[in-house]
Design an enzyme around this catalytic site. Structure first.
Site, PDB file in Angstrom:
ATOM      1  N   GLU A 234       0.807  -1.224   0.000  1.00 19.83           N
ATOM      2  CA  GLU A 234       0.000   0.000   0.000  1.00 19.83           C
ATOM      3  C   GLU A 234       0.840   1.275   0.000  1.00 19.83           C
ATOM      4  O   GLU A 234       1.769   1.428   0.796  1.00 19.83           O
ATOM      5  CB  GLU A 234      -0.923   0.013   1.226  1.00 19.83           C
ATOM      6  CG  GLU A 234      -1.858   1.223   1.274  1.00 19.83           C
ATOM      7  CD  GLU A 234      -2.900   1.129   2.367  1.00 19.83           C
ATOM      8  OE1 GLU A 234      -3.698   2.072   2.503  1.00 19.83           O
ATOM      9  OE2 GLU A 234      -2.915   0.116   3.102  1.00 19.83           O
ATOM     10  N   LYS A 250      -8.690  -0.676   1.391  1.00 22.93           N
ATOM     11  CA  LYS A 250      -9.685  -1.059   2.384  1.00 22.93           C
ATOM     12  C   LYS A 250     -10.623  -2.045   1.725  1.00 22.93           C
ATOM     13  O   LYS A 250     -11.170  -1.770   0.653  1.00 22.93           O
ATOM     14  CB  LYS A 250     -10.471   0.164   2.884  1.00 22.93           C
ATOM     15  CG  LYS A 250     -10.819   0.080   4.337  1.00 22.93           C
ATOM     16  CD  LYS A 250      -9.605   0.420   5.207  1.00 22.93           C
ATOM     17  CE  LYS A 250      -9.739  -0.252   6.558  1.00 22.93           C
ATOM     18  NZ  LYS A 250      -8.551  -0.987   6.913  1.00 22.93           N
TER      19      LYS A 250
END
Length: 430
Positions: A234, A250
């Protein structure tokens, strides 16, 4: 200060380069090397041969360091040159004041790097004070090191990780859902921490993890304080010039193999996972809006499904233009810690996390990367990250909790995320 760039002869992979640099540092009694591999500044890898680090205990001092940059002339497109390698731990902003054995933040200045560009060409790049000679001997030495036969893999003793009781995590999730039901917050990231013993080479663990898992945002840092091996997928922040970008992750479902695309479709259709991502994307948009030019913040990508080791993730991208007069320190004050690993509203989520989690997070869910006077700033979100200190190793795992969360499923998500890293620890190279 001027930039020096030298093309190098063909060399090995980034993970082989790190092992060679680590061996050199040990032989010469130098601080260990640092490495970024995957997708950094448009390159496949950025390493420095030796990094002397400084530790920080306060958030203001830690966030100020990336902006302390020299003025560099004679720039070359695509170059990195050097800069501040380091990390910012979640402990910097934990309202409980808890901490782990590792420093709350670490930065180290690199006056040279080895960069593997997107085409596979290795470069030696250095930031040289005006009037000083170019470090051609160091460039030649490191070029020969890269071109030499690959070093043997770094080894460690196979060992698993101890897990805290599932009941503790379930109870925290149940309590978080109750707080959401009372309107205290929309979601929060609830995490736990696995731990065990480690006997071996942190650089070897990183190199083998990169070889097997191919993480997009991997970072290796080490010093006399310990080591951090981050195999993260990420991006937290990327700033080039005035342009800023963040790609929050997410939403998660397990992934067994590349053909397992029905779970990817299910993830995109999941009400709970989509809600998680949209709420955090809006939070990141709001964070960037505090320091970006009015009207410049936008979401060019929403809810893209991408693979990571062992799981599918939902990614979104938020970008904007940093307002004139502001710098990386202002940007970090507005956005750290990352929204995807805290919750919404962020301040309330930080408080909830401090109440419900049983251990400090450490570096996990903080950020790691490089601030360059030439290339800008890039930091990952420190997930899928091992922390090592004095013969011990820790791995944080967690996930976003919403009103629709199921406590048993949230624990399974933790196990899915940890599984590829636990397998790595148990199976060193032979």
């Amino acid at each position: 200060m001027r930039l020096i760039c030298r093309p190098l002869p063909p060399g090995g992979t980034p993970e082989e380069a790190l092992l060679a640099l680590d061996g050199r540092a040990r032989r010469l009694g130098l601080p260990p090397p640092a490495a970024l591999t995957g997708d950094w500044f448009g390159a496949r890898a950025v390493l420095t041969s030796s990094l002397a680090t400084e530790t920080f205990s306060t958030v203001d001092d830690a966030l100020a360091r990336p902006s302390q940059q020299p003025v560099v002339r004679d720039l070359t497109a695509g170059a990195v040159g050097g800069g501040w390698f380091g990390y910012l731990s979640y402990d910097l902003t934990d309202p409980s004041g808890r901490r782990t054995p590792l420093p709350k933040a670490v930065w180290g200045w690199a006056d040279h790097v080895l960069r593997l560009d997107a085409a596979g060409q290795w470069w030696f790049e250095a930031l040289v004070p005006d009037g000083s000679p170019a470090p051609d001997e160091l460039a030649a030495e490191l070029g020969e090191l890269l071109a030499a036969p690959a070093p043997p893999p770094g080894r460690w003793t196979p060992a698993g990780l101890d897990r805290p009781p599932e009941s503790g995590h379930r109870a925290a999730v149940v309590a978080c859902i109750a707080e959401i039901g009372r309107g205290e917050l929309y979601q929060a990231n609830i995490c736990t921490r696995f731990g065990g013993s480690f006997d071996g080479c942190p650089a070897g663990l990183f190199a083998e993890g990169v070889r097997r898992l191919r993480p997009r945002r991997a970072v290796h840092l080490a010093g006399d304080w310990g080591a951090v091996v981050s195999l993260s997928p990420e991006l937290f922040l990327a700033r080039q010039g005035r342009q800023v970008r963040s790609t929050p992750i997410k939403g998660t479902l397990p992934r067994r193999d590349a053909a397992d695309d029905h779970l990817a479709r299910r993830l995109r259709e999941s009400v709970k996972d989509v809600a998680e991502n949209v709420m955090i994307t809006d939070l990141v948009r709001n964070d960037l809006g505090r320091v970006c030019e009015v009207g410049s913040v936008r979401v060019p990508e929403l809810l893209a499904v991408r693979p990571a080791p062992g799981v599918w993730h939902l990614h979104s991208t938020v970008e904007g233009r940093l307002a004139d007069g502001l710098d990386d320190t202002d940007l970090l004050h507005a956005t750290f810690p990352p929204g995807s690993v805290t919750g919404a509203p962020k301040i309330r989520a930080l408080s909830e996390i401090a109440e419900l989690e049983h251990t400090p997070r450490g570096v996990y869910t903080g950020a790691m990367g490089l601030a360059s006077p030439i290339a800008g700033l890039e930091l990952n979100v420190a997930i899928r990250t091992f922390e090592l200190h004095d013969g011990r190793i820790w791995l944080g795992v967690g996930g976003g909790i919403t009103a629709d969360s199921e406590p048993a499923a949230e624990w399974r998500e933790c196990l899915h995320k940890a599984a590829p890293l636990e397998a790595l620890l148990c199976d060193p190279p032979r």
